[in-house]
Design a protein around this motif. Structure first.
Motif, short mmCIF file in Angstrom:
data_model
loop_
_atom_site.label_atom_id
_atom_site.label_comp_id
_atom_site.label_asym_id
_atom_site.label_seq_id
_atom_site.Cartn_x
_atom_site.Cartn_y
_atom_site.Cartn_z
N GLN A 644 0.85 -1.19 0.00
CA GLN A 644 0.00 0.00 0.00
C GLN A 644 0.89 1.24 0.00
O GLN A 644 1.14 1.84 1.03
CB GLN A 644 -0.91 0.00 1.22
N THR A 645 1.36 1.62 -1.19
CA THR A 645 2.28 2.74 -1.25
C THR A 645 1.59 4.08 -1.19
O THR A 645 2.22 5.10 -0.97
CB THR A 645 3.07 2.69 -2.56
N GLY A 646 0.29 4.08 -1.47
CA GLY A 646 -0.41 5.35 -1.54
C GLY A 646 -0.30 5.99 -2.92
O GLY A 646 -0.90 7.02 -3.18
N GLN A 647 0.50 5.37 -3.80
CA GLN A 647 0.66 5.92 -5.16
C GLN A 647 -0.39 5.30 -6.07
O GLN A 647 -0.43 4.08 -6.23
CB GLN A 647 2.04 5.56 -5.69
N VAL A 648 -1.20 6.14 -6.70
CA VAL A 648 -2.23 5.62 -7.58
C VAL A 648 -1.59 4.84 -8.73
O VAL A 648 -2.12 3.84 -9.19
CB VAL A 648 -3.10 6.76 -8.14
N GLN A 649 -0.42 5.30 -9.12
CA GLN A 649 0.21 4.65 -10.27
C GLN A 649 0.61 3.21 -9.96
O GLN A 649 0.45 2.33 -10.80
CB GLN A 649 1.43 5.45 -10.71
N TYR A 651 -0.85 1.30 -7.80
CA TYR A 651 -2.09 0.54 -7.77
C TYR A 651 -2.53 0.19 -9.19
O TYR A 651 -2.94 -0.92 -9.49
CB TYR A 651 -3.22 1.31 -7.06
N THR B 35 3.84 5.60 -15.87
CA THR B 35 5.20 6.09 -15.67
C THR B 35 5.30 7.60 -15.57
O THR B 35 6.26 8.09 -14.98
CB THR B 35 6.11 5.64 -16.83
N ARG B 36 4.36 8.32 -16.13
CA ARG B 36 4.48 9.79 -16.05
C ARG B 36 4.40 10.23 -14.61
O ARG B 36 3.64 9.67 -13.81
CB ARG B 36 3.35 10.47 -16.84
N ARG B 37 5.18 11.28 -14.26
CA ARG B 37 5.10 11.80 -12.90
C ARG B 37 4.28 13.07 -12.86
O ARG B 37 3.79 13.45 -11.80
CB ARG B 37 6.51 12.07 -12.37
N VAL B 105 2.85 13.34 -9.08
CA VAL B 105 2.01 12.34 -8.42
C VAL B 105 2.80 11.51 -7.40
O VAL B 105 2.21 10.91 -6.51
CB VAL B 105 1.33 11.40 -9.44
N ASN B 106 4.13 11.48 -7.50
CA ASN B 106 4.88 10.72 -6.50
C ASN B 106 4.72 11.31 -5.10
O ASN B 106 4.93 10.62 -4.11
CB ASN B 106 6.37 10.69 -6.87
N GLN B 107 4.40 12.58 -5.05
CA GLN B 107 4.23 13.20 -3.73
C GLN B 107 2.79 13.11 -3.22
O GLN B 107 2.50 13.53 -2.11
CB GLN B 107 4.68 14.66 -3.80
N MET B 108 1.92 12.58 -4.07
CA MET B 108 0.51 12.44 -3.64
C MET B 108 0.35 11.07 -2.95
O MET B 108 -0.23 10.14 -3.50
CB MET B 108 -0.44 12.50 -4.83
N ASN B 109 0.88 10.94 -1.74
CA ASN B 109 0.84 9.62 -1.10
C ASN B 109 0.11 9.64 0.24
O ASN B 109 0.42 8.88 1.13
CB ASN B 109 2.26 9.08 -0.93
N MET B 111 -2.71 8.65 0.80
CA MET B 111 -3.52 7.45 0.95
C MET B 111 -2.77 6.36 1.69
O MET B 111 -3.35 5.42 2.20
CB MET B 111 -3.93 6.91 -0.43
N GLN B 112 -1.42 6.52 1.71
CA GLN B 112 -0.63 5.48 2.36
C GLN B 112 -0.86 5.55 3.86
O GLN B 112 -0.77 6.62 4.47
CB GLN B 112 0.84 5.69 2.05
#
Lengths: 671, 142
Positions: A644-649, A651, B35-37, B105-109, B111-112
């Motif tokens: 569960q990385t929290g990264q949508v990508q 997932y 792959t896009r950030r 998006v790498n910083q949108m975490n 949800m973790q």
């Protein structure tokens, strides 16, 4: 059939025999739910009137029964009112009804009479108590349960009401629920009687099983004999069937394995276990002395006159079965005899007036049991004697308890050594207490003399010389301990200020005392042998049999004389004897340490060896396995949480992989 | 008929070729999505995938039911929905940029879930609440 009875055209009271238990039930509901919150005083009036109405109906039933079946003749069992309650399967239903035969009529009269008087007495005794209305609701509940028990035409109904009286007894012993001792006493009473009822239940089930199996073969004969007296068809659980010679002959022939004991004996001993618990026979007696924690009128009604005789009533009701078994009857006789001696010995040393009376009740119940135990179907004098003693004992023991209550009300103490000299302060209580003391001690011409005489006569007549001697000795002891408390309470000097300032009870309390005193005097003159009997032979009431009356009176006089010698004057003689006995006196005073033995067995043995391992198993294995599965679920969740990385990508990468896998599978499957 | 046209007609791409094209477009879109950030790049990748799907509608319409228009209608629907989606998506990105100063998006975490101790349910809930509060506070401190 000598008496022709048309069951369909009985009188009003018989047809509506259900009114006897119905009045207290309705009153219980009304008082408990509606009247109690409104008016305490009105609760007492309604409750008393309800029980009084029951008494009127019970009297009407008694009159009608003995008009149909005159005294001295045959006394068939009638079931004038019944309805179907439980239908297990065709041919096996359980009814609820009212049985009318000599012993149920007798018990109905005793219960309603004593209950009415106790209600009247309580309205004075409980005055000012915050639980006044609640008390009367409970008393009504008890009276209803007891009347339902007495009226039970089958053993299932009896068992249900048997438990109900147990519950009401529990509620009333624990009436002062803020007092820890009352709470523990009520729990003790409930647990001990429940334990005994376990035996009763197994006995009922055993009886029921064989009754149902043998029903087809034996019921027609029984039914032909009894159908005219019942409104409903005969059922396997009916007492009429369970005590019929046809059934008992078949059942009594079945042996339990290869032990040589018949199944009938096993079943009856189990049933007797229930009876012994309710009537506080020897190993199960421990709850009754503690039950004195309840209010005194409760002790008088439940723990002296009515509920505790339910055990005796049950044995009497099942008497033919006990008689066919023989061995079970012998158990009844010896348990009863031992209890009467054991309790009387303890009674001589107790200092709490109610406890002495409780042990006296135990002793007298033992007397009734032994009287039943020595009777046989051919010479059923003991049966009559037991019921006779039940009747007289209810009168004088209720009187003793109510008198004791009156004294406690005046002195505010249960200790006899706090009283003294009360005869001048409370003349009515004193005279009535004296009458009851003389009656229980067995002095002519009071009621106890006649019933004891009959018990002793039946023991001797049936060849139980040992039991006869023992009963005679107990009669002497009874006189001794009763005169002991009588003398210490009412004679001598005022030992405390409270005794000095004591005053006579109010009329609401002394009127029941006087009525009971009159009953205690005249009850002995009822020709019980003509009214209550079993079998074809009528037990003859011989008037006075001097061969028995003289030794009995001498025993009573000896007991009284000893009490007079020891407890008049300074009382130093009693102390000297107690000191010279040393350890024996302590042993008796501590009630032979039976309570301690029970505590040792329950706390040390059962708790440590059985309960604790079971508790450990429950905590460690049952709960443990549940906890382990929960733990495993969470631990695996913890392990996989790195996904569960929290990264949508990431997932969606997993999702894409999954989708591709599905596609591959589909592709492989379809092509 | 003009031979050139005839030749072209003879070599005009069939169903298989068109589906290969849409698969390639879809795969490119999927690759970009994964792959896009930059969130805008992801949105563009999503557009590629949507369009490949829309093209599939048209293709199947053309080769399976040439007499009807269902697939083409569907494609127009997809285009309309995609347009709306772009609007909403871009609006979100603008809001996100204002709030966090980036669209990486790498910083949108958020949800973790933070690491949680596994003592018992009470502790579990307390830990979760503590973490949520901490994050909420740190978010508003920025």
């Amino acid at each position: 059939m000598t008496t022709e009875i048309d069951i369909q055209h009985l009188g009003f009271a018989m047809r509506h025999a259900w009114l006897v238990p119905a009045f207290p039930l309705v009153s219980f509901v009304l008082v408990a739910l509606f009247i109690r919150p409104l008016s305490q005083r009105f609760s007492a009036v309604v409750a008393t009137l309800a029980v009084f109405s029951s008494w009127v109906v019970a009297c009407a039933i008694a009159c009608e029964y003995y008009r149909l079946c005159p005294p001295g003749g045959e006394h068939p069992v009638l079931v004038p009112w019944a309805f179907e309650w439980l239908r297990y399967q065709p041919g096996f239903t359980v009814n609820v009804g009212v049985i009318v035969d000599p012993i149920s009529v007798l018990l109905m009269l005793v219960v309603t009479t004593v209950s009415t008087l106790v209600h009247i007495y309580s309205s004075g005794y409980m005055k000012g108590d915050p639980g006044y209305g609640r008390f009367f609701a409970y008393l009504n509940l008890f009276t209803f349960s007891m009347l339902g028990l007495v009226a039970a035409p089958n053993i299932v109904q009896m068992y249900v009401f048997w438990e109900l009286v147990g519950v009401s007894s529990f509620l009333l012993i624990g009436f002062y629920y803020q007092k820890p001792s009352a709470v523990s006493a009520s729990k003790k009473a409930f647990i001990v009687t429940r334990f005994a009822d376990l035996g009763f239940l197994i006995g009922v089930l055993t009886l029921g099983y064989f009754a149902f199996n043998l029903f087809g073969a034996t019921a027609p004969a029984v039914s032909a004999r009894t159908a005219a007296h019942c409104t409903m068809p005969l059922q396997p659980m009916d007492f009429l069937y369970l005590t019929s010679p046809e059934f008992l002959a078949k059942f009594g022939a079945l042996a339990a394995g290869s032990t040589g004991i018949t199944l009938l004996t096993v079943a009856m001993v189990l049933v007797f276990m229930g009876a012994a618990g309710k009537s506080a026979m020897f190993p199960l007696h421990i709850w009754l002395p503690d039950a004195m924690e309840g209010p005194t009128p409760v002790s008088a009604l439940i723990h002296a006159a009515t509920m505790v005789v339910a055990g005796v009533y049950l044995v009497a009701r099942m008497f033919p079965a006990f008689a066919v078994s023989g061995a079970a009857l012998l158990v009844v006789a010896y348990v009863g005899a031992f209890t009467s001696l054991f309790a009387a010995v303890i009674g001589t040393t107790q200092d709490d007036i109610k406890r002495v009376l409780a042990f006296s009740t135990l002793s007298q119940l033992g007397y009734m049991m032994l009287a039943l135990g020595v009777a046989t179907m051919d010479s059923p004098l003991g049966y009559t004697a037991s019921m006779f003693h039940l009747f007289t004992h209810a009168c004088f023991k209720a009187l003793l308890f109510l008198g004791a209550g009156s004294v406690i009300h005046a002195v505010h103490s249960n200790e006899i050594w706090d009283m003294g000299g009360l005869r001048k302060k409370m003349p009515i209580t004193h005279i009535t207490f004296l009458i009851a003391t003389l009656a229980i001690s067995g002095f002519w011409p009071l009621s106890g003399f006649f019933s004891k005489d009959e018990i002793l006569a039946s023991a001797l007549a049936n060849g139980h010389t040992f039991i006869f001697g023992l009963a005679l000795f107990v009669a002497g002891l009874t006189a001794f301990y009763m005169f002991r408390i009588y003398l210490v309470t009412f004679w001598g000097d005022f030992r405390t200020d409270k005794a000095h300032h004591a005053h006579e009870a109010p009329p609401l309390m002394w009127i029941p005392l006087v009525i009971l005193a009159v009953l205690s005097v005249v009850a002995g003159y009822v020709p019980m042998g003509k009214f209550v009997s079993i079998g074809v032979e009528h037990a003859e009431h011989h008037g006075i049999n001097f061969a028995i009356a003289i030794p009995a009176t001498i025993a009573a006089l000896l007991g009284t004389g000893t009490a007079l010698l020891l407890y008049t004057g300074s009382g130093s003689r009693a102390d000297a004897i107690a000191r010279s006995l040393g350890g024996v006196h302590t042993l008796i005073k501590q009630k032979f340490y039976i309570d301690e033995v029970y505590l040792f067995i329950t706390h040390r043995l059962i708790f440590n060896l059985v309960s604790r391992p079971i508790a450990w198993f429950d905590r460690a294995v049952v709960d443990g396995s549940m906890n382990a599965s929960a733990w495993a679920t969470r631990a695996s969740g913890y392990l996989f949480s790195w996904m569960q990385t929290g990264q949508v990508q990431s997932y969606s990468a997993w999702f894409a992989c999954g989708a591709m896998l599905v596609l591959l599978v589909l592709w492989a499957a379809l092509i | 008929m003009n031979p050139l046209i005839a030749q072209i007609a003879a070599h005009s791409p069939g169903l298989r070729d068109w589906l290969a094209l849409t698969s390639v477009i879809f795969s490119i879109g999927l690759y970009g999505l994964l792959t896009r950030r930059n969130a805008v790049g992801i949105l563009m990748a999503v557009e590629l995938m949507l369009n490949s799907a829309a093209m599939n509608f048209v293709i199947f319409n053309r080769f399976c039911l040439p007499a009807r228009m269902d697939g083409s209608v569907m494609a127009i629907f997809v285009i309309a929905v995609a347009a709306a989606e772009v609007v909403v998506g871009m609006a979100i990105f603008v809001a996100l940029y204002r709030y966090r100063g980036t669209v990486d998006v790498n910083q949108m975490n958020t949800m973790q879930d933070p690491v949680i101790s596994i003592e018992g349910p009470g502790d579990f809930n307390r830990e979760v609440m503590k973490n949520i509060n901490k994050q909420y506070k740190s978010r508003h401190d920025h």
